[in-house]
Design a protein around this motif. Structure first.
Motif, PDB file in Angstrom:
ATOM      1  N   VAL A   1      35.871  31.682  43.632  1.00 42.43           N
ATOM      2  CA  VAL A   1      35.017  33.025  42.907  1.00 42.43           C
ATOM      3  C   VAL A   1      33.725  32.796  42.874  1.00 42.43           C
ATOM      4  CG1 VAL A   1      37.357  33.431  42.084  1.00 42.43           C
ATOM      5  CG2 VAL A   1      35.862  32.178  40.994  1.00 42.43           C
ATOM      6  N   GLU A   6      30.745  34.511  40.304  1.00 48.16           N
ATOM      7  CA  GLU A   6      30.046  35.198  38.962  1.00 48.16           C
ATOM      8  C   GLU A   6      28.813  35.156  39.048  1.00 48.16           C
ATOM      9  OE1 GLU A   6      30.444  34.050  34.260  1.00 48.16           O
ATOM     10  OE2 GLU A   6      31.150  32.518  35.907  1.00 48.16           O
ATOM     11  N   ASN A  64      30.336  39.340  36.097  1.00 48.74           N
ATOM     12  CA  ASN A  64      31.078  40.027  36.620  1.00 48.74           C
ATOM     13  C   ASN A  64      31.596  38.718  37.699  1.00 48.74           C
ATOM     14  OD1 ASN A  64      30.866  42.713  35.963  1.00 48.74           O
ATOM     15  ND2 ASN A  64      28.783  42.518  36.823  1.00 48.74           N
ATOM     16  N   MET A 118      34.068  38.065  40.817  1.00 48.89           N
ATOM     17  CA  MET A 118      35.142  38.449  42.188  1.00 48.89           C
ATOM     18  C   MET A 118      35.199  37.257  43.106  1.00 48.89           C
ATOM     19  SD  MET A 118      32.226  40.703  44.251  1.00 48.89           S
ATOM     20  CE  MET A 118      31.628  41.523  42.696  1.00 48.89           C
ATOM     21  N   GLU A 119      36.262  37.547  43.977  1.00 44.19           N
ATOM     22  CA  GLU A 119      36.846  36.652  44.966  1.00 44.19           C
ATOM     23  C   GLU A 119      35.384  36.257  45.799  1.00 44.19           C
ATOM     24  OE1 GLU A 119      40.368  35.222  47.834  1.00 44.19           O
ATOM     25  OE2 GLU A 119      40.317  37.201  46.773  1.00 44.19           O
ATOM     26  N   TYR A 120      35.273  34.992  46.240  1.00 40.68           N
ATOM     27  CA  TYR A 120      33.881  34.694  46.904  1.00 40.68           C
ATOM     28  C   TYR A 120      34.399  34.799  48.435  1.00 40.68           C
ATOM     29  CZ  TYR A 120      30.344  31.846  49.417  1.00 40.68           C
ATOM     30  OH  TYR A 120      29.335  31.421  50.204  1.00 40.68           O
ATOM     31  N   HIS A 173      26.890  37.259  49.424  1.00 35.90           N
ATOM     32  CA  HIS A 173      27.502  36.225  48.548  1.00 35.90           C
ATOM     33  C   HIS A 173      26.910  34.879  48.933  1.00 35.90           C
ATOM     34  CE1 HIS A 173      31.662  38.267  47.530  1.00 35.90           C
ATOM     35  NE2 HIS A 173      30.527  39.103  47.190  1.00 35.90           N
ATOM     36  N   GLU A 218      47.106  37.636  42.495  1.00 35.57           N
ATOM     37  CA  GLU A 218      46.879  38.746  43.149  1.00 35.57           C
ATOM     38  C   GLU A 218      48.080  39.531  43.553  1.00 35.57           C
ATOM     39  OE1 GLU A 218      45.726  39.914  48.090  1.00 35.57           O
ATOM     40  OE2 GLU A 218      46.423  37.867  47.479  1.00 35.57           O
ATOM     41  N   ASN A 252      44.222  44.817  38.971  1.00 34.76           N
ATOM     42  CA  ASN A 252      45.324  43.668  39.489  1.00 34.76           C
ATOM     43  C   ASN A 252      46.492  44.011  38.521  1.00 34.76           C
ATOM     44  OD1 ASN A 252      45.818  41.593  41.242  1.00 34.76           O
ATOM     45  ND2 ASN A 252      45.191  40.165  39.667  1.00 34.76           N
ATOM     46  N   MET A 275      31.131  48.559  38.500  1.00 36.53           N
ATOM     47  CA  MET A 275      30.824  47.004  37.889  1.00 36.53           C
ATOM     48  C   MET A 275      30.813  47.203  36.344  1.00 36.53           C
ATOM     49  SD  MET A 275      31.045  45.070  40.643  1.00 36.53           S
ATOM     50  CE  MET A 275      30.043  43.789  39.804  1.00 36.53           C
TER      51      MET A 275
END
Length: 690
Positions: free
Chosen positions: A240, A242, A246, A248-250, A257, A275, A297, A507
């Motif tokens: 992930v 950061e 915030n 999120m999945e990398y 990213h 998930e 989620n 966000m």
């Protein structure tokens, strides 16, 4: 399915029974037959219904709105936009009514459900918030949290017409029609090689191996199929990223990213998380499986739990503890009514020639006639031959037991007279009665806490969906603040320096809480009454300000314009953000007029000051003339006092010199006076020109 079978099944039957008791279906078939055989009337005195309605009424009168708050100062404006949008879509989707319906099931059966989903109909409202029957939902029994955030799965069943199911899944039309009509041709299907045939062959094998009966998921009287929507959490371990709080999945294929990671601007680490996924079944046949279509989620189904048993975790509501007392009331009421008209006869054989059925009919009549055998009466006496016993003493005891059972119904549920609008303490004022209601609601605190937590979760799901609908494109949104005219505009998703968006809606670090301001008409009227009582004890200069607050709480049409007009009359400052464009233009015009008036006043003050300066200069000239005349008179007096000729000669000489000096002084005085007159003319000219 195996997990569902291992769950306690008795609670569902108990919950159904509780709802039947609320609706007045409180006597079983076997008990009804027994009463009929006795000749005892079937009477139902439903005290559960008004008791539960008292609790539901408290919820309706203390209802609050949702409130979206930002977790940091940077997102306050975005949270303000999202707050108004969430409450607006909640009104369109009738979310308040859905939560109230779920609360009713929570009180009766012990559990209610609310589903928050997008509306597939493009002509309807954007979202659907509706109450779901608890009988259609199963959930992970191993979950401990009331919001089911630790649950692995939730299943909802729904019957759909076959043509409706085909419209939702056109790619499964052949499978659905084949399954419903049972038109299998396995030998022919096995010889073909297209994808559709392979799908049907696989479905045929599933159909042969399943233990489910076809009637469990197909309706014979109508073309309907039973769909199962399975929401489940799938645990996974993945990296992930950061950035600024915030997470999120990398994504290694995302250039942004990768750049953030390489430059050290973002932190990337491996984490374990779950998930949310969705699978749709028609009986045993899998029709769809994939990731959740929602931005959150979480489960789209929100549970409204009443109470739960400590060991078995079985949910139950208010009615379960009231059933025994309600049965007692019904039995005592029926027995009491029967005893008041029932007569027991003690007689010897041959006391009357009437048959037993005829005798019972005459005893039941008010004007019944019973003919006794006179020979038997003369021989043995009336008291020994025939006696009627009414058992009124037993009826009195039955009535006492019925009253006790009535009290037990409210005591067992923790709902007292103050909550139901009954006052047995002598309280007459509104404040005293409200205090009793508040004290009576203490016993229902767990019920209302669970309800508030579930409503908060419903608002949170709406906030996620609305944030996704706003998207990431820059736009300017208007806020109305319960007014027909826009009161404020806010730009969201606006790129700042370097193209970085500082107020991106999706966000936003947010959380949804329940607003402290009640929105019900009863609560507002109560506040108005209190303010009106307080107004009489305040000074006159403060009363108009309190009157503005009363108008704000009222439902008067055009109250916003009335409050603004009163604010201007009272000189109360009004925020420019709360004004419309027309009102803002009027305010600017008024400010320009005030500035022009201030400039005119300043010019007038300057003119008055110049006039004063001229008068002061004229006064100084007069003083100089007076001093010169005084000096001349003194010199003449000294000339007269000279005693000698020499002195006279000197005096003559002096006088001549004085005369010359006097002439010079007169000339200087005249020149000075001319100069002063010129200065005065100049000043007057300047004043006239300005």
């Amino acid at each position: 399915v195996s997990d569902i079978k291992s769950q306690p099944s008795q609670w569902r039957q108990e919950s159904a029974t509780c709802e039947l008791y609320y609706d007045g279906h409180q006597v079983k078939a076997a008990d009804k037959e027994l009463l009929d055989s006795r000749g005892q009337p079937l009477l139902i005195y439903n005290l559960i219904h008004p008791t539960v309605n008292g609790v539901l009424g408290m919820e309706a009168k203390t209802r609050t709105d949702w409130l979206v708050k930002s977790d940091d100062k940077e997102g306050m404006e975005v949270a303000e936009v999202l707050n108004e949008r969430v409450n607006e879509v909640a009104r369109l989707a009738r979310a308040q009514r859905a939560c109230s319906d779920a609360f009713a099931r929570q009180c009766k059966a012990g559990i209610g459900w609310v589903e928050v989903r997008r509306n597939d109909d493009p002509f309807g409202d954007p979202y659907i918030v509706e109450e779901v029957d608890w009988a259609e939902v199963w959930f992970d029994w191993h979950a401990k949290r009331p919001d089911l955030k630790d649950a692995r799965w939730v299943v909802r069943e729904k019957w759909l017409d076959l043509d409706e199911a085909v419209l939702y899944m056109p790619q499964k039309e052949s499978l659905l029609n084949t399954v419903y009509h049972d038109s299998w041709e396995p030998m022919d299907l096995a010889t073909t090689s297209d994808d559709l045939s392979h799908t049907l062959v696989s479905a045929w094998h599933v159909q042969q191996e399943t233990t489910l009966h076809s009637s469990d998921w197909m309706s014979a009287d109508r073309k309907r199929v039973r769909m199962f929507e399975v929401w489940y959490r799938k645990p996974k371990s993945a990296p992930v990223i950061e950035l600024n709080g915030n997470v999120m999945e990398y994504d290694s294929n995302n250039k942004i990213h990768v750049a953030l990671r390489n430059n050290g601007h973002a932190k990337v680490y491996r984490a374990i998380f779950s998930e949310m996924r969705r699978a749709i079944y028609c009986g045993p046949h899998l029709l769809h499986e994939g990731a959740s279509p929602y931005p959150h989620n979480e489960f789209p189904l929100v549970p409204f739990f009443g109470y739960r048993e400590g060991r078995s975790r079985v949910p139950y509501g208010l009615i379960r503890n009231m059933i025994s007392a309600q049965d007692g009331v019904n039995f005592r009421h029926s027995m009491l009514t029967w005893l008041l008209k029932a007569r027991r006869v003690l007689m010897i054989e041959g006391a009357t020639n009437m048959k037993d059925v005829e005798l019972q009919e005459q005893l039941a009549r008010v004007d019944g006639i019973i003919k006794l055998n006179p020979d038997v009466v003369r021989e043995m006496g009336m008291d020994r031959v025939f006696k009627i016993d009414s058992e009124l003493g037993v009826a009195t005891e039955q009535y006492r037991l019925m009253e006790h059972a009535q009290t037990m119904i409210q005591d067992s549920a923790g709902v007292y007279n103050a909550v139901l609008g009954k006052s047995d303490s002598g309280a007459t004022s509104g404040i005293a009665i409200n205090s009793l209601v508040e004290q009576g609601s203490i016993t229902l605190s767990e019920l209302y806490d669970n309800y508030a937590s579930a409503r908060q979760q419903v608002g949170s799901l709406l906030a996620y969906l609305e944030a996704e609908r706003l998207g990431s494109k820059p736009q300017t949104l208007s806020l109305y603040a319960n007014s027909s005219k826009p009161t404020k505009t806010i730009e969201v998703n606006k790129p700042g320096e370097g193209g970085y968006i500082t107020n991106k809606v999706t966000m936003l670090k947010k959380h949804v809480v329940m607003a402290d301001i009640h929105t019900t008409a009863g609560y507002q009227q109560q506040m108005i009454d209190r303010l009106m009582q307080l107004m009489g004890s305040l000074p006159e200069q403060v009363q108009p300000l309190l009157l503005m607050k009363v108008i704000e709480l009222s439902e008067l049409p055009g109250k916003d314009e009335l409050i603004k007009a009163m604010s201007q009359l009272l000189g109360v400052s009004v925020s420019k953000e709360d004004l419309t464009e027309e009102e803002l233009q009027q305010l600017q015009q008024q400010e320009q007029v005030k500035q022009a008036q201030a400039q005119m006043q300043q010019l007038l003050e300057q003119e008055v000051l110049k006039e004063r300066q001229l008068k002061n200069q004229e006064t100084e000239v007069d003083l100089l003339l007076k001093r010169a005349n005084t000096t001349l008179a003194e010199a003449r007096v000294r000339q007269v006092d000279a005693n000698t000729e020499h002195e006279q000669a000197k005096t003559v000489d002096t006088l001549s010199k004085v005369g010359e000096r006097d002439q010079q002084m007169q000339e200087a005085e005249f020149a000075h006076k001319v100069q002063l007159e010129q200065q005065i003319d100049t000043l007057i000219g300047e004043m006239m020109s300005s």
